[in-house]
Design a protein around this motif. Structure first.
Motif, PDB file in Angstrom:
ATOM      1  N   UNK A 350       0.838  -1.183   0.000  1.00  0.00           N
ATOM      2  CA  UNK A 350       0.000   0.000   0.000  1.00  0.00           C
ATOM      3  C   UNK A 350       0.862   1.216   0.000  1.00  0.00           C
ATOM      4  N   UNK A 351       0.206   2.354   0.059  1.00  0.00           N
ATOM      5  CA  UNK A 351       0.977   3.555  -0.116  1.00  0.00           C
ATOM      6  C   UNK A 351       0.781   4.416   1.101  1.00  0.00           C
ATOM      7  N   UNK A 352       1.843   4.549   1.876  1.00  0.00           N
ATOM      8  CA  UNK A 352       1.803   5.376   3.071  1.00  0.00           C
ATOM      9  C   UNK A 352       2.119   6.812   2.720  1.00  0.00           C
ATOM     10  N   UNK A 353       2.277   7.610   3.770  1.00  0.00           N
ATOM     11  CA  UNK A 353       2.511   9.030   3.533  1.00  0.00           C
ATOM     12  C   UNK A 353       3.884   9.291   2.927  1.00  0.00           C
ATOM     13  N   UNK A 357       4.848   7.233  -4.884  1.00  0.00           N
ATOM     14  CA  UNK A 357       3.672   7.366  -5.750  1.00  0.00           C
ATOM     15  C   UNK A 357       2.750   8.454  -5.220  1.00  0.00           C
ATOM     16  N   UNK A 358       2.638   8.539  -3.911  1.00  0.00           N
ATOM     17  CA  UNK A 358       1.783   9.584  -3.339  1.00  0.00           C
ATOM     18  C   UNK A 358       2.388  10.961  -3.612  1.00  0.00           C
ATOM     19  N   UNK A 361       1.615  11.904  -7.031  1.00  0.00           N
ATOM     20  CA  UNK A 361       0.208  12.290  -7.189  1.00  0.00           C
ATOM     21  C   UNK A 361      -0.011  13.723  -6.688  1.00  0.00           C
ATOM     22  N   UNK A 362       0.520  14.025  -5.508  1.00  0.00           N
ATOM     23  CA  UNK A 362       0.306  15.374  -4.973  1.00  0.00           C
ATOM     24  C   UNK A 362       0.996  16.414  -5.850  1.00  0.00           C
ATOM     25  N   UNK A 364       1.224  16.239  -9.053  1.00  0.00           N
ATOM     26  CA  UNK A 364       0.346  16.449 -10.214  1.00  0.00           C
ATOM     27  C   UNK A 364      -0.837  17.321  -9.825  1.00  0.00           C
ATOM     28  N   UNK A 395       3.930  16.212   4.070  1.00  0.00           N
ATOM     29  CA  UNK A 395       3.370  14.864   4.131  1.00  0.00           C
ATOM     30  C   UNK A 395       4.016  14.049   5.248  1.00  0.00           C
TER      31      UNK A 395
ATOM     32  N   UNK B  80      -1.220   2.236   7.893  1.00  0.00           N
ATOM     33  CA  UNK B  80      -0.759   3.555   7.475  1.00  0.00           C
ATOM     34  C   UNK B  80      -1.107   3.930   6.055  1.00  0.00           C
ATOM     35  N   UNK B  81      -2.117   3.272   5.473  1.00  0.00           N
ATOM     36  CA  UNK B  81      -2.471   3.634   4.105  1.00  0.00           C
ATOM     37  C   UNK B  81      -3.185   4.986   4.085  1.00  0.00           C
ATOM     38  N   UNK B 130      -2.315   1.711  -4.615  1.00  0.00           N
ATOM     39  CA  UNK B 130      -1.842   1.613  -3.235  1.00  0.00           C
ATOM     40  C   UNK B 130      -2.581   2.523  -2.272  1.00  0.00           C
TER      41      UNK B 130
END
Lengths: 500, 243
Positions: A350-353, A357-358, A361-362, A364, A395, B80-81, B130
């Motif tokens: 998954x994608x944490x802070x 990838x996050x 995204x931010x 963009x 973040x 933490x997602x 994710x």
């Protein structure tokens, strides 16, 4: 990290050099002279010659009269500069940013370098001993600013290591000449009896400017670190910039995209080799008609990912107006930071802070709508509902205090509390009914009051008594009465939110 | 003979679901206590990696919807997602989410000026693999736009929630389910004074390949509970319960 600069002063640069080349001259009085206005002027004198009263700027004939056995050598113009350049190149072993400081010194930018030699003391010791082994007499000093290091190297008596932020105390006992001032300015200071920096450094700036001009203030600010001073390093640091000239003027969006892709690839591979990533990038398009179109992007985290950066630019390409055509593209990265190489995730959990990838995204989202529109909220130690959270753009910032769940808080909070008409049976009791937006609500269940005081050190005003209430249809509201119950002030009930 | 036919039919149904974009979720989030509601969905699993639509008329309904969504988000945001909440006029108060098991600082709020940007931002966010979930507040969504969102989540397996406050037209769209949450009387129990745990009436207006239905639900002690006692017959209390 504060900047640290080392100033090296060669006390007898040219004569030392001559002694190295002709060791038999050691302890002998000799001078270098150059023709000036039809006579020979002394440009450098050895230590032995100086001891006998010969100084730089004397006429050769006078010196001969004092010391008949004086040996004279011809001085070549530009000799000092040549020597300093060679020494500066040699000093690159101590720091990548080294510059010559005519007529007789070197400046090294030692920020983050000294620890490789085990601290500043061994670092300076190493420089002195190595140069001494060559035969040069040097004095060195290290300080936060070039001005202070220069002054202490030449005039300092106590220590050659000026601790970070202690420029002012180091400068106080030094003569005004330590500030790198012009001779006529020094003369004026001398005439007025200002023999030390401490005697005028605390004078009002306007008075100093009126009497001595901006030059004195500028030098003082440079020495104290109020004004930044740049050095011109011998090996210039190449800027992160790429150019792409076009044979034919480019008119289409596709053409711009291809150009951008190429520029990004070369720039990113350069950044990657250095372990850097860019935070801001500017694409400049030089048009045939002489105008410059430019678009700018920013990232939340240093990045050298070509695909990601291209995506950020992609949104802005339509704003570039090619008009008659673009003949040159320049991609610059004015703001570059170190990139910590991240381990590839072993599993796609998954994608944490912190994930990349996050961040992409931010970037963009921020590229299209502005960075101010993206925020997280952190709890703050305030009970007052409007102040209980604080927005943060970062973040990675962690909450300093845990989120509280001990008091009920509404899911929807009105931006401004809205006044409601209530009828309450007795003071300090939840109301029986209230009217909000023309609708009557009979209160069936209620919790409270929860008194929240306005923080008097922030603002003044009455406290609030909050009640969580539920009406006949099961809808839950957050009401409060502002201040104490007062017969003379009937309208002091407000609605502030809706519970889930 | 009939047993084999049933098997064949169920097999075919499963294949049909696959074709319709219902991929079996590998790590489905466990929503404790929500089983009766989940039974309305195909395979009796709450569809993650799909777009859900929530309707609300009044602010009270929007608040109730927010609570229900927070309860749904809590298991999705484990480990933490991150969740992204996109809105053009947000009134959500983040500290309230903590009561529903969501860490509010794990939510990134994107506050935009125009509703058109909300749709664009939501699509971008749904493409980001994710993420735990993406919540977007918008008044209306066209069929084409919802189809784009659906295509995005089929790739990334991110769950999307669309909150439609005061929708203008209820046209058909590609969302997997259409929900409505209305607040219900809370019941403190044992004749205790004050307000009890939040209760809502969850209405599934539309489910793709499922059965719509209606359930009274309570959020208590970190889990959903479907209320079994008959709410409709319960008379509104005459006494004011003040705590």
């Amino acid at each position: 990290m504060p900047k640290r600069f080392v100033a090296i002063w060669f006390r007898h640069l040219i004569t030392d050099w001559l002694i190295i080349r002709k060791p038999e001259l050691l302890h002998q009085p000799f001078i270098l002279a150059a023709p000036d206005h039809g006579r020979m002027m002394i440009t450098a004198a050895s230590a032995a010659a100086q001891a006998q009263g010969i100084f730089v700027g004397m006429v050769l004939a006078d010196a001969r009269a004092i010391v008949p056995a004086l040996q004279v050598f011809n001085d070549k113009p530009g000799l000092a500069e040549q020597l300093l350049k060679a020494l500066c190149k040699w000093c690159i072993r101590y720091t990548p940013v080294a510059a010559t400081d005519l007529p007789d010194g070197l400046i090294l930018d030692a920020s983050g370098c000294a620890h490789l030699w085990g601290g500043e003391q061994p670092y300076l010791q190493e420089i002195i001993t190595r140069l001494k082994a060559f035969g040069y007499h040097v004095r060195v000093a290290i300080a936060d600013t070039i001005g202070t290091a220069w002054a202490v190297a030449r005039y300092g008596r106590v220590t050659c290591i000026i601790k970070s932020g202690e420029q002012a105390t180091a400068l106080l006992p030094l003569p005004p000449a330590a500030l790198r001032l012009e001779p006529d300015l020094l003369e004026r200071l001398q005439k007025l009896g200002l023999y030390q920096v401490c005697s005028f450094i605390n004078m009002p700036r306007s008075a100093l400017r009126r009497r001595f001009g901006q030059a004195l203030l500028g030098r003082m600010d440079q020495a104290l670190g109020r004004e930044e001073e740049v050095i011109d390093p011998l090996l210039p640091i190449p800027p992160y910039q790429e150019r792409l000239p076009c044979l034919e003027p480019i008119l289409t969006a596709t053409g711009i995209e291809i150009a951008l892709q190429r520029l990004l690839e070369t720039l990113c591979s350069r950044l990657q080799q250095k372990g850097k990533g860019l935070r801001t990038a500017v694409l400049k398009a030089y048009r045939v008609d002489g105008k410059i179109e430019q678009v700018e992007i920013g990232t939340n985290r240093a990045s050298h990912n070509t695909r990601h950066l291209f995506k950020l630019f992609e949104n802005k390409i339509p704003t570039i107006e090619p008009a008659l055509g673009i003949e040159l593209f320049i991609l610059e990265a004015p703001h570059v930071e170190d990139v910590s190489p991240q381990q590839e995730t072993l599993w796609t959990g998954g994608c944490g802070l912190e994930s990349i990838t996050l961040a992409q995204l931010t970037d963009r989202l921020a590229g299209k709508t502005g960075a101010h529109s993206i925020r997280r909220y952190l709890p703050v130690q305030h009970y007052w509902p409007e102040r209980s959270i604080t927005p943060t753009a970062s973040m990675l910032e962690k909450p300093a205090t845990p989120w509280r769940t001990d008091h009920p808080r509404p899911m929807q909070l009105l931006r401004e509390p809205e006044p409601v008409e209530v009828s309450a049976p007795i003071p300090d009791y939840p109301p029986m009914l209230f009217t909000y937006k023309g609708k009557l609500h009979y209160i069936k269940k209620a919790d409270g009051p929860e008194r929240i005081e306005r923080e008097w050190w922030l603002e003044e005003g009455p406290h609030r008594d909050y009640y969580a209430v539920e009406d006949q249809d099961g809808r839950r509201y957050w009401l409060f009465r502002s201040g104490h119950y007062d017969v003379n002030k009937p309208h002091c009930w407000y609605i502030h939110g809706f519970f889930a | 003979m009939s047993a084999t036919k049933k098997e064949i039919i169920s097999q075919l149904q499963k294949e049909l679901l696959l074709l319709q974009g219902f991929k079996p979720t590998l790590n489905a989030a466990v929503h404790a206590g929500l089983e009766p509601v989940e039974a309305a969905f195909p395979n009796a699993v709450f569809p993650t990696g799909a777009v859900h639509e929530f309707l609300s008329e009044a602010a009270e309904q929007a608040a109730a919807t927010g609570g229900f969504i927070a309860g749904l988000l809590a298991p999705l945001m484990q480990q933490g997602r991150v969740c992204i909440w996109i809105s053009a006029a947000r009134t959500l108060f983040p500290p309230a989410l903590a009561a529903f098991g969501v860490t509010p600082d794990q939510i990134i709020f994107v506050d935009l000026q125009r509703e058109r940007d909300v749709l664009w931002a939501m699509e971008e966010a749904l493409k980001c693999e994710g993420l735990a979930a993406v919540v977007g507040e918008m008044r209306d969504i066209s069929f084409t736009a919802s189809r784009r969102l659906q295509l995005a989540v089929e790739q990334s397996r991110v769950t999307g929630f669309i909150l439609r406050h005061q929708p203008r037209d209820l046209n058909a769209n590609a969302c997997v389910a259409r929900w409505r949450v209305t607040p219900l009387h809370s019941e403190p129990g044992d004749n205790m004074p004050g307000i009890g745990f939040p209760r809502w009436r969850i209405t599934l207006l539309k489910v793709r390949n499922g059965k719509p239905g209606e359930w009274p639900l309570e959020w208590a002690q970190g889990r959903f509970n479907v209320i079994t006692e008959n709410i409709a017959l319960q008379p509104p209390a005459d006494v004011r319960k003040i705590g």
